[in-house]
Write a protein that holds these residues in place. Structure first.
Motif, mmCIF file in Angstrom:
data_model
loop_
_atom_site.group_PDB
_atom_site.id
_atom_site.type_symbol
_atom_site.label_atom_id
_atom_site.label_comp_id
_atom_site.label_asym_id
_atom_site.label_seq_id
_atom_site.Cartn_x
_atom_site.Cartn_y
_atom_site.Cartn_z
ATOM 1 N N VAL A 191 17.050 12.315 -8.240
ATOM 2 C CA VAL A 191 16.051 12.995 -7.822
ATOM 3 C C VAL A 191 15.525 11.265 -7.030
ATOM 4 O O VAL A 191 15.113 10.571 -7.472
ATOM 5 C CB VAL A 191 15.301 13.358 -8.794
ATOM 6 N N SER A 192 15.002 11.962 -6.113
ATOM 7 C CA SER A 192 14.226 10.830 -4.455
ATOM 8 C C SER A 192 13.589 12.050 -3.484
ATOM 9 O O SER A 192 13.664 12.551 -3.604
ATOM 10 C CB SER A 192 15.468 10.184 -3.529
ATOM 11 N N ARG A 193 12.234 12.005 -4.407
ATOM 12 C CA ARG A 193 10.758 12.408 -3.990
ATOM 13 C C ARG A 193 11.022 14.093 -3.756
ATOM 14 O O ARG A 193 11.736 14.435 -2.422
ATOM 15 C CB ARG A 193 11.274 12.017 -2.334
ATOM 16 N N GLU A 236 0.730 -1.005 -0.267
ATOM 17 C CA GLU A 236 0.072 -0.312 0.433
ATOM 18 C C GLU A 236 0.898 0.930 -0.292
ATOM 19 O O GLU A 236 1.379 1.731 1.323
ATOM 20 C CB GLU A 236 -1.119 -0.520 1.216
ATOM 21 N N GLY A 237 1.820 1.803 -1.169
ATOM 22 C CA GLY A 237 2.111 3.441 -1.427
ATOM 23 C C GLY A 237 3.557 2.590 -0.939
ATOM 24 O O GLY A 237 3.707 1.351 -1.379
ATOM 25 N N LEU A 282 8.919 1.105 3.365
ATOM 26 C CA LEU A 282 9.910 0.380 1.861
ATOM 27 C C LEU A 282 10.402 1.860 1.992
ATOM 28 O O LEU A 282 10.026 2.589 2.399
ATOM 29 C CB LEU A 282 8.998 0.373 1.098
ATOM 30 N N HIS A 283 11.799 1.995 1.655
ATOM 31 C CA HIS A 283 12.695 3.043 1.313
ATOM 32 C C HIS A 283 12.336 3.318 -0.091
ATOM 33 O O HIS A 283 12.340 2.580 -1.174
ATOM 34 C CB HIS A 283 14.441 2.572 1.550
ATOM 35 N N ASP A 284 13.265 5.111 -0.009
ATOM 36 C CA ASP A 284 13.011 5.361 -1.638
ATOM 37 C C ASP A 284 14.053 4.720 -2.444
ATOM 38 O O ASP A 284 15.023 4.197 -2.536
ATOM 39 C CB ASP A 284 13.755 6.897 -1.091
ATOM 40 N N ILE A 285 13.417 4.354 -3.740
ATOM 41 C CA ILE A 285 14.179 4.171 -5.013
ATOM 42 C C ILE A 285 14.751 5.552 -5.527
ATOM 43 O O ILE A 285 14.235 6.431 -6.637
ATOM 44 C CB ILE A 285 13.795 3.323 -5.946
ATOM 45 N N GLY A 317 13.853 -2.352 2.644
ATOM 46 C CA GLY A 317 13.095 -1.418 3.665
ATOM 47 C C GLY A 317 13.930 -2.096 4.794
ATOM 48 O O GLY A 317 14.009 -2.665 5.002
ATOM 49 N N THR A 318 12.660 -1.694 5.870
ATOM 50 C CA THR A 318 12.500 -2.059 7.383
ATOM 51 C C THR A 318 11.301 -2.790 8.274
ATOM 52 O O THR A 318 10.049 -1.920 7.587
ATOM 53 C CB THR A 318 13.143 -0.657 8.076
#
Length: 146
Positions: free
Chosen positions: A131-133, A28-29, A116-119, A69-70
């Motif tokens: 670029v990340s978010r 979910e997101g 989940l961490h950003d890609i 992810g954690t």
């Protein structure tokens, strides 16, 4: 991998080797939910308890991508309510997974939340920028070797 499933990779708590486990796709997101059928007795849950850094292989369009992810174990969360909540968004695959979990699982179901961490991805305008978010980071340019 069949539709509705993902691959969870954790480090073995004793050997330190990577272990892959197929789980229901509970994305979910930027959050990934897992309902562990055997609760704390599941090997991957015990591994995540010792080392919460995991990877999840998810379907993104027609291809699969690994996301870091954690993991967070949530023993006080209601796993049946969580399954119903997850089943609302993609009914056929998630409902089938919920049935399998309830038939094969024990009464020790436990919810695991994976943030989940950003890609980081390369900017289309400048390939030397990640670029990340909305955050930008310039890559270090290497000097040519003579």
């Amino acid at each position: 991998m069949p539709l509705g499933y993902a691959l969870l990779e954790s480090r073995g708590r004793v050997s330190g080797r990577r272990r892959a486990t197929p789980v229901g796709n509970g994305r979910e997101g930027d959050t990934f939910w897992v309902i562990a059928e055997h609760g704390r007795r599941a090997g991957y849950v015990r591994s995540m308890q010792q080392n919460p850094q995991v990877r999840v292989r998810l379907r993104q369009g027609w291809r699969f991508v690994w996301r870091d992810g954690t993991a967070h174990l949530l023993p006080d969360d209601d796993p049946y309510a969580r399954q119903r909540q997850l089943g609302r968004f993609h009914p056929p695959p998630r409902a089938l997974n919920a049935v399998v979990v309830r038939v094969m699982g024990t009464t020790e179901l436990m919810t695991v939340r994976i943030d989940l961490h950003d890609i980081p991805r390369r900017s289309a305008l400048d390939p030397n920028v990640l670029v990340s978010r909305g955050r930008r980071a310039v890559l270090a340019r290497h000097a040519p070797v003579a």
